[in-house]
Structure formats: C-alpha cells, structure tokens
Design a protein around this motif. Structure first.
Motif, PDB file in Angstrom:
ATOM      1  N   GLY A 129       0.848  -1.216  -0.054  1.00 36.79           N
ATOM      2  CA  GLY A 129       0.120  -0.131   0.009  1.00 36.79           C
ATOM      3  C   GLY A 129       0.780   1.291  -0.092  1.00 36.79           C
ATOM      4  N   ASN A 130       1.956   1.044   0.821  1.00 29.48           N
ATOM      5  CA  ASN A 130       3.053   2.428   0.632  1.00 29.48           C
ATOM      6  C   ASN A 130       3.564   2.512  -0.584  1.00 29.48           C
ATOM      7  OD1 ASN A 130       2.506   2.993   3.505  1.00 29.48           O
ATOM      8  ND2 ASN A 130       4.621   2.026   4.195  1.00 29.48           N
ATOM      9  N   ALA A 131       3.882   1.247  -1.209  1.00 26.77           N
ATOM     10  CA  ALA A 131       4.454   1.521  -2.523  1.00 26.77           C
ATOM     11  C   ALA A 131       3.526   2.042  -3.560  1.00 26.77           C
ATOM     12  CB  ALA A 131       4.983  -0.066  -2.900  1.00 26.77           C
ATOM     13  N   GLU A 132       2.414   1.753  -3.353  1.00 34.18           N
ATOM     14  CA  GLU A 132       1.521   2.375  -4.327  1.00 34.18           C
ATOM     15  C   GLU A 132       1.070   3.834  -4.222  1.00 34.18           C
ATOM     16  OE1 GLU A 132      -0.095   1.079  -6.731  1.00 34.18           O
ATOM     17  OE2 GLU A 132      -1.761   2.570  -7.199  1.00 34.18           O
ATOM     18  N   ILE A 133       1.217   4.304  -2.921  1.00 33.38           N
ATOM     19  CA  ILE A 133       1.332   5.715  -2.703  1.00 33.38           C
ATOM     20  C   ILE A 133       2.376   6.272  -3.320  1.00 33.38           C
ATOM     21  CG2 ILE A 133       1.334   7.406  -0.793  1.00 33.38           C
ATOM     22  CD1 ILE A 133      -0.300   5.309   1.032  1.00 33.38           C
ATOM     23  N   MET A 134       3.773   5.700  -3.168  1.00 37.14           N
ATOM     24  CA  MET A 134       5.106   6.407  -3.472  1.00 37.14           C
ATOM     25  C   MET A 134       4.912   6.235  -4.950  1.00 37.14           C
ATOM     26  SD  MET A 134       7.178   4.226  -0.840  1.00 37.14           S
ATOM     27  CE  MET A 134       8.715   4.633  -1.530  1.00 37.14           C
ATOM     28  N   ARG A 135       4.548   5.196  -5.733  1.00 37.11           N
ATOM     29  CA  ARG A 135       4.502   5.261  -7.089  1.00 37.11           C
ATOM     30  C   ARG A 135       3.841   6.268  -7.785  1.00 37.11           C
ATOM     31  NH1 ARG A 135       2.723   1.374 -10.419  1.00 37.11           N
ATOM     32  NH2 ARG A 135       1.575   0.782  -8.571  1.00 37.11           N
ATOM     33  N   GLY A 195      22.478   7.912 -11.545  1.00 34.07           N
ATOM     34  CA  GLY A 195      21.333   8.613 -12.228  1.00 34.07           C
ATOM     35  C   GLY A 195      20.095   8.278 -11.637  1.00 34.07           C
ATOM     36  N   TYR A 196      20.066   7.119 -10.678  1.00 33.16           N
ATOM     37  CA  TYR A 196      18.663   6.370 -10.233  1.00 33.16           C
ATOM     38  C   TYR A 196      18.886   6.849  -8.594  1.00 33.16           C
ATOM     39  CZ  TYR A 196      18.186   4.475 -14.715  1.00 33.16           C
ATOM     40  OH  TYR A 196      18.007   4.272 -16.177  1.00 33.16           O
ATOM     41  N   PHE A 197      17.827   6.402  -7.957  1.00 38.85           N
ATOM     42  CA  PHE A 197      17.456   6.420  -6.549  1.00 38.85           C
ATOM     43  C   PHE A 197      16.638   5.578  -6.056  1.00 38.85           C
ATOM     44  CE2 PHE A 197      16.527   9.052  -2.869  1.00 38.85           C
ATOM     45  CZ  PHE A 197      17.730   9.596  -2.472  1.00 38.85           C
ATOM     46  N   ARG A 198      16.872   5.089  -4.899  1.00 42.46           N
ATOM     47  CA  ARG A 198      16.085   3.989  -4.308  1.00 42.46           C
ATOM     48  C   ARG A 198      15.281   4.350  -3.281  1.00 42.46           C
ATOM     49  NH1 ARG A 198      17.760  -1.421  -1.119  1.00 42.46           N
ATOM     50  NH2 ARG A 198      17.685   0.162   0.387  1.00 42.46           N
ATOM     51  N   LEU A 199      14.053   4.504  -3.141  1.00 39.25           N
ATOM     52  CA  LEU A 199      13.126   4.625  -1.963  1.00 39.25           C
ATOM     53  C   LEU A 199      12.647   3.437  -1.585  1.00 39.25           C
ATOM     54  CD1 LEU A 199      11.351   7.929  -2.916  1.00 39.25           C
ATOM     55  CD2 LEU A 199      13.401   7.664  -1.377  1.00 39.25           C
ATOM     56  N   THR A 200      12.232   3.018  -0.282  1.00 39.36           N
ATOM     57  CA  THR A 200      11.764   1.629   0.178  1.00 39.36           C
ATOM     58  C   THR A 200      10.313   1.978   0.871  1.00 39.36           C
ATOM     59  OG1 THR A 200      12.287   1.793   2.650  1.00 39.36           O
ATOM     60  CG2 THR A 200      13.967   1.260   0.953  1.00 39.36           C
ATOM     61  N   ALA A 201       9.519   0.787   0.836  1.00 38.56           N
ATOM     62  CA  ALA A 201       8.233   1.009   1.046  1.00 38.56           C
ATOM     63  C   ALA A 201       8.076   0.447   2.680  1.00 38.56           C
ATOM     64  CB  ALA A 201       7.230   0.328   0.024  1.00 38.56           C
ATOM     65  N   ALA A 214       7.584  -5.812  -5.668  1.00 40.08           N
ATOM     66  CA  ALA A 214       8.715  -5.490  -4.735  1.00 40.08           C
ATOM     67  C   ALA A 214       8.566  -4.381  -3.885  1.00 40.08           C
ATOM     68  CB  ALA A 214       9.941  -5.573  -5.550  1.00 40.08           C
ATOM     69  N   PRO A 215       9.225  -4.166  -2.587  1.00 40.50           N
ATOM     70  CA  PRO A 215       9.053  -3.084  -2.045  1.00 40.50           C
ATOM     71  C   PRO A 215       9.867  -1.853  -2.149  1.00 40.50           C
ATOM     72  CG  PRO A 215       9.978  -4.805  -0.560  1.00 40.50           C
ATOM     73  CD  PRO A 215       9.841  -5.276  -2.175  1.00 40.50           C
ATOM     74  N   TYR A 216      10.449  -1.811  -3.265  1.00 35.48           N
ATOM     75  CA  TYR A 216      11.225  -0.815  -3.632  1.00 35.48           C
ATOM     76  C   TYR A 216      11.017  -0.269  -4.747  1.00 35.48           C
ATOM     77  CZ  TYR A 216      14.671  -3.197  -0.564  1.00 35.48           C
ATOM     78  OH  TYR A 216      15.146  -3.969   0.391  1.00 35.48           O
ATOM     79  N   ILE A 217      11.033   1.443  -4.821  1.00 34.65           N
ATOM     80  CA  ILE A 217      10.601   2.289  -5.937  1.00 34.65           C
ATOM     81  C   ILE A 217      12.157   2.572  -6.566  1.00 34.65           C
ATOM     82  CG2 ILE A 217       9.670   4.319  -6.639  1.00 34.65           C
ATOM     83  CD1 ILE A 217       7.435   2.253  -5.679  1.00 34.65           C
TER      84      ILE A 217
END
Ligand code: PLP
Length: 410
Positions: free
Chosen positions: A323-329, A385-391, A345-348
């Motif tokens: 649910g967090n991942a969906e909010i983030m995406r 050039g990329y960046f990871r956020l976790t859910a 996956a729990p990563y964006i």
C-alpha cells in the motif's frame, strides 16, 4: 605481525549506508527540529506477526524446561521447518524441492555471502548492475573480483547493466561467466523477470555450464501471475541453480534472523581433476564445519508463519507495505518523476530529475524535503542517475514524504 587477507584491503573504505548515515547525521545536527523521514535502508518497521511472537514465547518456554530444552540443533535446520518450507513454498506450487535440499540459516546475507566458499577462487562472476552489494563485496574478499577500475567496475567481474534503456532486463553476457547472481524481485530496482524471461537465463546456464545463484529474498511481494516465485518453476533449473530465501522481508525477521538456501541434489560442480562433485554435499560440509544452525526459537517462529493464522498475518503486513509502495509510485509519477518497481517488490527506483547525479539528488532530497533515500550509484555503476526509496516505512511517514516531494517540484 600476522599477514592479513589482502583482498579485504581492496574494498573501498566507505560502505554505502555508513556514508548515508554520516550525511544524515551532519544534516540533523545543523537542522535540529526538522523531522527527517528515512526511506533509505531496507529495514522493515512493522512488528513481527502475532503467530510468530507466540511461537517464540512457547519456544523460549521449551528452552527453560529440562524435558523440552534444545541445545545445538542440526546444522541444516530442524526437520519441522525444512518440511514446512518444502510443503508450503514448493509442493503447494507444484515445485519439486525436497526437505533435505533446504538448508536453514540465519539469513540470506550470510548465505549469499558464504556460498563462494565452495566455489573456485578463479571463477568468473557475473552480476546484474545495479546490484545488492553483498554479491560483489564478498567476491572481492574472496579474491575473485580483480582490481577496482576508475569506472567503478572490478576488472574480473562481468557487469550486466539493467537500466530503463533495456527495461531493466539484462542481456545475456557476451563472455561466459562461471557464476551468475540473479535477484528477482530485484533489490534495488524493484523490477522482476517473467517466467519466459527467467527461462532465457536457465537455458543459457545449461548451455554454458554456468551456476545461477538466485536470490529471491522478496518472493513474498510478488503479485503478478507471470512472475515465478522460484527459479525451480523453470524446467532444468534444478541442474543449474541455487535459490536463497529469507524470512526478513517476508515476516519482519530482520532482527530475529532466519532464512534458507536450496541446493538441489542434481547440482554438480567439477574439481581440479575433472570429477563431478555434488554442490549439496559441499554446502553441507561447509555448513557443518562453519555454522551451528539457526536458533531453535527463530526456527519455531519461522514455522509459525506457515500456519493459517501466520499466513494471514504475514499477508496483511506485506499488503500494508505494498500500500505504501502504491502511494509512492502514484505520488512520484504525479510529481513528474520516472519511477519503476513497487508492484512486485517493496522498492521504488527513480530516475533522478534533470540529469542530477545520484548523490546530488540525495543531497537535494535531504536539504529540500528532509527525506533520506539511497543513491542508485551505491549499487553499481549502472545505478548512477537513479535513486532507491523503500516502502517499509510507516504509513504517515510515507504519505508525508511523498507530499513533500510532490510540493518541492524537482
Ligand atoms: N538479499 C537481498 C537481495 C536483500 O535485499 C537482503 C536484505 O536487504 C538480503 C538478501 C539479506 O537478507 P537477510 O536479512 O535474510 O540476511
């Protein structure tokens, strides 16, 4: 003085997360009162489910009574857990894995790091890039990586870029690796391979005689029916692949510690004399010599997540994170940022805006939003050039972090 393992000295001094911690600490000390939201390190935040907590209480009780006390357990893990895994993670999906092919451990980090013990020092290793850094660093320690070059690549490691340009599906290597690390669902990109895409790798490994080390620490997050839950869903994989799993992200066991590794009986390597040697036997020998088993209490806790109540509770936690991942995406896309992952996956995984470097975006996000993420370049040269956020955060933190990013208009 003792002569040390010189390969350790080749590792760059600063590990990704210590550099992040240093920057965050410096920021916090000069901005007291500004609330920092941490979406960097991939640790979970939800407590362990009731079924596993209850099992740990009971197991602790067992340890306190003479008639039920357990000392050293089997190095391979208790039969009760190995059988439970074989039944629920494999037989229930019609996948052929026997209980005695499952080695219980204290987690996938140890196993993915230690598996190199049974492989020759001169094996050529291939990794997808970006990559979970443990695969590379443990091969540096083992002397398999060669020298670190100016472009951030190790001279003996084969890098298989996975970027937006190839839809995060790495191409087959042009030179033959002995060992290929694959991690799906992927940390850090949050992307996956379908069954057909994974079959390409299994077929390649069979043709070339390579060994696939398949890390599926995030298997529990798969929602897409086309995405395999195990590499052994692919015909022929039992002869070419080891699979690693973890209860850390499945059931919040990052502190409890429990995971497992599957080594099928059909998996063989070759010794200096050209004789076939069972990898199952070698790993068993390695574990019996260097490992004394995961604790009885954590194995009972792991067993409990396969009960009806445990399965329901674990699914609820995973659905919370997703649910967090969906909010983030959604939020990040609304903010005009390109984002991948967050479905299986729990990563964006974000492309940094305006061509910023990963560290420049880290600094900007910290300065302007007080949000901490992980610079993609920390996972390999193709992560630049990329960046990871976790859910894995709290819901209110996730919502607020996304709001701050949307408001900032990068
Ligand atoms: N493998 C991958 C891809 C991971 O991302 C992690 C943890 O972040 C691990 C393994 C480590 O798992 P464990 O906690 O079981 O050691």
């Amino acid at each position: 003085m003792v002569h040390i393992n010189n390969d350790f000295t080749k590792l760059p001094a600063s590990y990704l997360f210590s550099e992040i911690a240093r920057k965050v600490e410096a920021f916090a000390s000069s901005h007291s009162g500004d609330r920092i939201i941490r979406m960097g390190i991939g640790d979970v935040t939800r407590p362990i489910c009731a079924a596993a907590v209850e099992a740990m209480r009971k197991a602790a009780g067992d340890e306190g009574a003479e008639s039920t006390f357990h000392g050293y357990g089997p190095e391979q893990g208790y039969a009760f857990l190995r059988e439970c895994i074989a039944e629920h993670d494999y037989a229930a999906r019609a996948i052929n894995v026997a209980a005695d092919e499952i080695f219980i451990s204290d987690g996938a980090k140890s196993d993915t790091g230690n598996i190199g013990d049974i492989l020759a020092r001169d094996c050529r290793v291939a990794v997808t890039d970006p990559v979970y850094p443990v695969y590379v660093d443990t091969n540096v320690m083992a002397g398999r990586a060669g020298e670190l070059q100016g472009d951030g690549r190790w001279s003996h490691i084969i890098y298989l870029p996975a970027t937006a340009e190839n839809d995060f599906i790495p191409s087959l290597p042009t030179e033959r690796p002995d060992v290929i690390y694959l991690c799906y669902p992927n940390n850090p990109t949050g992307t996956t391979l379908t069954r057909a895409q994974l079959k390409v790798w299994v077929d390649y490994a069979r043709r070339k005689g390579s060994l696939i080390l398949f890390d599926s620490a995030y298997e529990a997050y798969i929602s897409d029916p086309d995405v395999p839950h195990s590499i052994y869903e692919i015909p022929g994989a039992r002869e070419v692949a080891v699979e690693f799993r973890s209860f850390s992200k499945t059931a919040g066991f990052t502190g409890v510690r429990c995971g497992y590794t599957v080594i099928p009986r059909e998996l063989y390597g070759v010794d200096d004399a050209g004789h076939r040697v069972s990898l199952h036997s070698l790993w068993n020998r390695r574990q019996c010599t260097k490992f004394n088993g995961a604790s009885y209490i954590s194995q009972r806790a792991a067993e409990a997540i396969y009960t009806a109540a445990g399965r329901e509770q674990v699914a609820a936690t995973i659905s919370f994170y997703m649910g967090n991942a969906e909010i983030m995406r959604r939020g990040l896309q609304e903010a005009g940022l390109q984002a991948w992952g967050g479905v299986n996956a729990p990563y964006i995984w974000l492309r940094t805006p305006s061509g910023m470097s990963s560290w420049a975006f880290f600094d900007a996000l910290l300065e302007r939003c007080h949000v901490v993420g992980t610079p993609g370049c920390g996972f390999g040269p193709s992560g630049e050039g990329y960046f990871r956020l976790t859910a894995f955060g709290r819901r209110d933190d996730t919502e607020e972090a996304v709001e701050r990013i949307v408001r900032t208009r990068f």
